[in-house]
Design a protein around this motif. Structure first.
Motif, PDB file in Angstrom:
ATOM      1  N   THR A   4     -12.602   6.272   1.647  1.00 26.64           N
ATOM      2  CA  THR A   4     -12.137   6.204   0.260  1.00 26.64           C
ATOM      3  C   THR A   4     -13.172   6.766  -0.693  1.00 26.64           C
ATOM      4  OG1 THR A   4     -10.815   4.247   0.756  1.00 26.64           O
ATOM      5  CG2 THR A   4     -11.322   4.640  -1.553  1.00 26.64           C
ATOM      6  N   ALA A   5     -12.681   7.529  -1.673  1.00 22.03           N
ATOM      7  CA  ALA A   5     -13.532   8.062  -2.735  1.00 22.03           C
ATOM      8  C   ALA A   5     -12.862   7.759  -4.072  1.00 22.03           C
ATOM      9  CB  ALA A   5     -13.716   9.562  -2.564  1.00 22.03           C
ATOM     10  N   ILE A   6     -13.642   7.218  -5.004  1.00 24.16           N
ATOM     11  CA  ILE A   6     -13.142   6.934  -6.342  1.00 24.16           C
ATOM     12  C   ILE A   6     -14.065   7.641  -7.328  1.00 24.16           C
ATOM     13  CG2 ILE A   6     -12.659   5.129  -8.051  1.00 24.16           C
ATOM     14  CD1 ILE A   6     -12.270   3.222  -5.625  1.00 24.16           C
ATOM     15  N   CYS A   7     -13.484   8.469  -8.171  1.00 22.82           N
ATOM     16  CA  CYS A   7     -14.289   9.244  -9.110  1.00 22.82           C
ATOM     17  C   CYS A   7     -13.462   9.585 -10.343  1.00 22.82           C
ATOM     18  CB  CYS A   7     -14.804  10.517  -8.451  1.00 22.82           C
ATOM     19  SG  CYS A   7     -13.486  11.640  -7.942  1.00 22.82           S
ATOM     20  N   LYS A   8     -14.132  10.139 -11.337  1.00 22.41           N
ATOM     21  CA  LYS A   8     -13.432  10.630 -12.514  1.00 22.41           C
ATOM     22  C   LYS A   8     -13.161  12.109 -12.300  1.00 22.41           C
ATOM     23  CE  LYS A   8     -13.572   8.368 -16.859  1.00 22.41           C
ATOM     24  NZ  LYS A   8     -14.116   8.259 -18.194  1.00 22.41           N
ATOM     25  N   ARG A   9     -11.905  12.492 -12.518  1.00 20.31           N
ATOM     26  CA  ARG A   9     -11.506  13.883 -12.353  1.00 20.31           C
ATOM     27  C   ARG A   9     -10.692  14.270 -13.586  1.00 20.31           C
ATOM     28  NH1 ARG A   9      -8.629  15.295  -6.771  1.00 20.31           N
ATOM     29  NH2 ARG A   9     -10.667  14.794  -5.925  1.00 20.31           N
ATOM     30  N   ASP A  10     -11.093  15.301 -14.271  1.00 17.55           N
ATOM     31  CA  ASP A  10     -10.427  15.734 -15.506  1.00 17.55           C
ATOM     32  C   ASP A  10     -10.327  14.605 -16.524  1.00 17.55           C
ATOM     33  OD1 ASP A  10     -10.019  18.320 -14.477  1.00 17.55           O
ATOM     34  OD2 ASP A  10      -8.158  17.700 -13.509  1.00 17.55           O
ATOM     35  N   GLY A  11     -11.349  13.767 -16.595  1.00 20.53           N
ATOM     36  CA  GLY A  11     -11.390  12.685 -17.570  1.00 20.53           C
ATOM     37  C   GLY A  11     -10.625  11.438 -17.179  1.00 20.53           C
ATOM     38  N   ASN A  12     -10.003  11.420 -16.009  1.00 19.15           N
ATOM     39  CA  ASN A  12      -9.223  10.263 -15.557  1.00 19.15           C
ATOM     40  C   ASN A  12      -9.733   9.766 -14.213  1.00 19.15           C
ATOM     41  OD1 ASN A  12      -7.246  10.151 -17.709  1.00 19.15           O
ATOM     42  ND2 ASN A  12      -6.433  12.043 -16.860  1.00 19.15           N
ATOM     43  N   TRP A  13      -9.582   8.467 -13.977  1.00 15.05           N
ATOM     44  CA  TRP A  13      -9.994   7.893 -12.701  1.00 15.05           C
ATOM     45  C   TRP A  13      -9.019   8.303 -11.607  1.00 15.05           C
ATOM     46  CZ3 TRP A  13     -14.634   6.307 -11.831  1.00 15.05           C
ATOM     47  CH2 TRP A  13     -15.420   5.894 -12.913  1.00 15.05           C
ATOM     48  N   HIS A  14      -9.573   8.565 -10.437  1.00 15.69           N
ATOM     49  CA  HIS A  14      -8.816   9.098  -9.305  1.00 15.69           C
ATOM     50  C   HIS A  14      -9.342   8.420  -8.047  1.00 15.69           C
ATOM     51  CE1 HIS A  14      -8.031  12.155  -6.176  1.00 15.69           C
ATOM     52  NE2 HIS A  14      -7.009  12.502  -6.921  1.00 15.69           N
ATOM     53  N   ALA A  15      -8.450   7.840  -7.250  1.00 10.44           N
ATOM     54  CA  ALA A  15      -8.843   7.206  -5.978  1.00 10.44           C
ATOM     55  C   ALA A  15      -8.082   7.887  -4.846  1.00 10.44           C
ATOM     56  CB  ALA A  15      -8.526   5.725  -6.006  1.00 10.44           C
ATOM     57  N   GLN A  16      -8.806   8.223  -3.782  1.00 10.99           N
ATOM     58  CA  GLN A  16      -8.174   8.859  -2.623  1.00 10.99           C
ATOM     59  C   GLN A  16      -8.744   8.268  -1.347  1.00 10.99           C
ATOM     60  OE1 GLN A  16      -8.301  13.124  -2.516  1.00 10.99           O
ATOM     61  NE2 GLN A  16      -7.340  13.240  -0.524  1.00 10.99           N
ATOM     62  N   SER A  17      -7.836   7.874  -0.461  1.00  9.66           N
ATOM     63  CA  SER A  17      -8.220   7.367   0.860  1.00  9.66           C
ATOM     64  C   SER A  17      -7.549   8.235   1.908  1.00  9.66           C
ATOM     65  CB  SER A  17      -7.778   5.911   1.029  1.00  9.66           C
ATOM     66  OG  SER A  17      -8.436   5.092   0.095  1.00  9.66           O
ATOM     67  N   THR A  18      -8.316   8.622   2.926  1.00 10.11           N
ATOM     68  CA  THR A  18      -7.775   9.472   3.988  1.00 10.11           C
ATOM     69  C   THR A  18      -8.159   8.918   5.347  1.00 10.11           C
ATOM     70  OG1 THR A  18      -9.727  10.901   3.940  1.00 10.11           O
ATOM     71  CG2 THR A  18      -7.859  11.583   2.595  1.00 10.11           C
ATOM     72  N   MET A  19      -7.305   9.228   6.316  1.00  3.85           N
ATOM     73  CA  MET A  19      -7.602   8.885   7.709  1.00  3.85           C
ATOM     74  C   MET A  19      -6.820   9.821   8.623  1.00  3.85           C
ATOM     75  SD  MET A  19      -5.384   5.460   8.530  1.00  3.85           S
ATOM     76  CE  MET A  19      -5.401   5.603  10.279  1.00  3.85           C
ATOM     77  N   MET A  23      -3.668   7.996  -9.154  1.00  5.36           N
ATOM     78  CA  MET A  23      -4.211   8.667 -10.327  1.00  5.36           C
ATOM     79  C   MET A  23      -3.253   8.582 -11.505  1.00  5.36           C
ATOM     80  SD  MET A  23      -3.727  12.581  -9.017  1.00  5.36           S
ATOM     81  CE  MET A  23      -3.456  13.513 -10.500  1.00  5.36           C
ATOM     82  N   LYS A  24      -3.807   8.779 -12.696  1.00  4.27           N
ATOM     83  CA  LYS A  24      -2.997   8.790 -13.906  1.00  4.27           C
ATOM     84  C   LYS A  24      -2.405  10.189 -14.065  1.00  4.27           C
ATOM     85  CE  LYS A  24      -3.468   8.391 -18.905  1.00  4.27           C
ATOM     86  NZ  LYS A  24      -4.454   8.186 -19.981  1.00  4.27           N
ATOM     87  N   HIS A  25      -1.099  10.229 -14.310  1.00  2.36           N
ATOM     88  CA  HIS A  25      -0.411  11.509 -14.481  1.00  2.36           C
ATOM     89  C   HIS A  25      -0.285  11.842 -15.966  1.00  2.36           C
ATOM     90  CE1 HIS A  25       0.910  12.452 -10.312  1.00  2.36           C
ATOM     91  NE2 HIS A  25       0.484  11.209 -10.174  1.00  2.36           N
ATOM     92  N   HIS A  26       0.191  13.038 -16.256  1.00  2.81           N
ATOM     93  CA  HIS A  26       0.280  13.532 -17.633  1.00  2.81           C
ATOM     94  C   HIS A  26       1.160  12.654 -18.534  1.00  2.81           C
ATOM     95  CE1 HIS A  26       3.855  15.211 -15.726  1.00  2.81           C
ATOM     96  NE2 HIS A  26       4.377  15.265 -16.932  1.00  2.81           N
ATOM     97  N   ASP A  27       2.078  11.908 -17.954  1.00  2.45           N
ATOM     98  CA  ASP A  27       2.961  11.038 -18.746  1.00  2.45           C
ATOM     99  C   ASP A  27       2.361   9.645 -18.979  1.00  2.45           C
ATOM    100  OD1 ASP A  27       3.167  10.032 -16.186  1.00  2.45           O
ATOM    101  OD2 ASP A  27       5.343  10.172 -16.075  1.00  2.45           O
ATOM    102  N   GLY A  28       1.119   9.433 -18.534  1.00  2.74           N
ATOM    103  CA  GLY A  28       0.435   8.164 -18.743  1.00  2.74           C
ATOM    104  C   GLY A  28       0.660   7.132 -17.660  1.00  2.74           C
ATOM    105  N   VAL A  29       1.507   7.423 -16.692  1.00  2.00           N
ATOM    106  CA  VAL A  29       1.809   6.484 -15.606  1.00  2.00           C
ATOM    107  C   VAL A  29       0.794   6.677 -14.477  1.00  2.00           C
ATOM    108  CG1 VAL A  29       3.530   5.803 -13.887  1.00  2.00           C
ATOM    109  CG2 VAL A  29       4.253   6.445 -16.193  1.00  2.00           C
ATOM    110  N   VAL A  30       0.294   5.555 -13.951  1.00  3.17           N
ATOM    111  CA  VAL A  30      -0.604   5.594 -12.791  1.00  3.17           C
ATOM    112  C   VAL A  30       0.276   5.510 -11.556  1.00  3.17           C
ATOM    113  CG1 VAL A  30      -2.502   4.462 -11.585  1.00  3.17           C
ATOM    114  CG2 VAL A  30      -2.481   4.542 -14.087  1.00  3.17           C
ATOM    115  N   ARG A  31       0.215   6.556 -10.738  1.00  7.32           N
ATOM    116  CA  ARG A  31       1.062   6.638  -9.544  1.00  7.32           C
ATOM    117  C   ARG A  31       0.207   6.668  -8.282  1.00  7.32           C
ATOM    118  NH1 ARG A  31       3.986   9.809 -13.207  1.00  7.32           N
ATOM    119  NH2 ARG A  31       6.148   9.140 -13.407  1.00  7.32           N
ATOM    120  N   THR A  32       0.737   6.031  -7.246  1.00  7.44           N
ATOM    121  CA  THR A  32       0.122   6.087  -5.922  1.00  7.44           C
ATOM    122  C   THR A  32       1.142   6.712  -4.988  1.00  7.44           C
ATOM    123  OG1 THR A  32      -1.137   4.090  -6.381  1.00  7.44           O
ATOM    124  CG2 THR A  32      -0.981   4.765  -4.078  1.00  7.44           C
ATOM    125  N   ARG A  33       0.708   7.703  -4.224  1.00  8.02           N
ATOM    126  CA  ARG A  33       1.579   8.442  -3.314  1.00  8.02           C
ATOM    127  C   ARG A  33       0.880   8.580  -1.969  1.00  8.02           C
ATOM    128  NH1 ARG A  33       5.718  11.576  -2.719  1.00  8.02           N
ATOM    129  NH2 ARG A  33       6.486  11.421  -4.827  1.00  8.02           N
TER     130      ARG A  33
END
Length: 129
Positions: free
Chosen positions: A6-21, A35-45
């Motif tokens: 897992t990596a959590i960082c700020k990307r383009d001014g917004n917090w972004h979390a990504q986990s891979t396996m 991550m936060k999308h352009h419409d202000g909603v935080v989505r996990t996919r």
């Protein structure tokens, strides 16, 4: 089960979390991104990419034709902070076993659809392996 990186960082001014396996003994990698999308909603996919050399490839398709991709959670918050993104991401990671089941089912259906089918004497189709 393999462990997530897992990596959590700020990307383009917004917090972004990504986990891979890596999935089982394949060249496929499961990625869960919050991550936060352009419409202000935080989505996990959750999505699966094929690792080819040093590149990650994701094939879009309808039904079972492409690589696995599915929404996990979408929330609108008053303020999107590191804690907000981290908490939502952790909530979705807790569902990893369920997602892995869906991923394996998706690729099993793709494999079954690709198997040759031959007609029998009574006119019914029969799968041959």
């Amino acid at each position: 089960m393999n462990e997530f990186t897992t990596a959590i960082c700020k990307r383009d001014g917004n917090w972004h979390a990504q986990s891979t396996m890596m999935i089982d003994d394949t060249d496929r990698e499961l990625s869960i991104v919050t991550m936060k999308h352009h419409d202000g909603v935080v989505r996990t996919r959750a999505s699966v990419h094929r690792i080819v050399g040093t590149t990650r490839r994701h094939v879009l398709g309808f039904g079972i034709g492409g690589d696995f991709s599915a929404p996990m959670m979408a929330m609108r918050y008053q303020r999107v902070t590191e804690k907000t993104v981290t908490t939502q991401h952790a909530t979705c990671l807790a569902q990893a076993e369920s997602v892995l089941f869906q991923v394996r089912d998706h690729y099993a259906k793709q494999k079954a659809a690709a198997e040759p089918v031959e007609a029998t004497a009574d006119g019914d189709a029969e799968v041959t392996a």
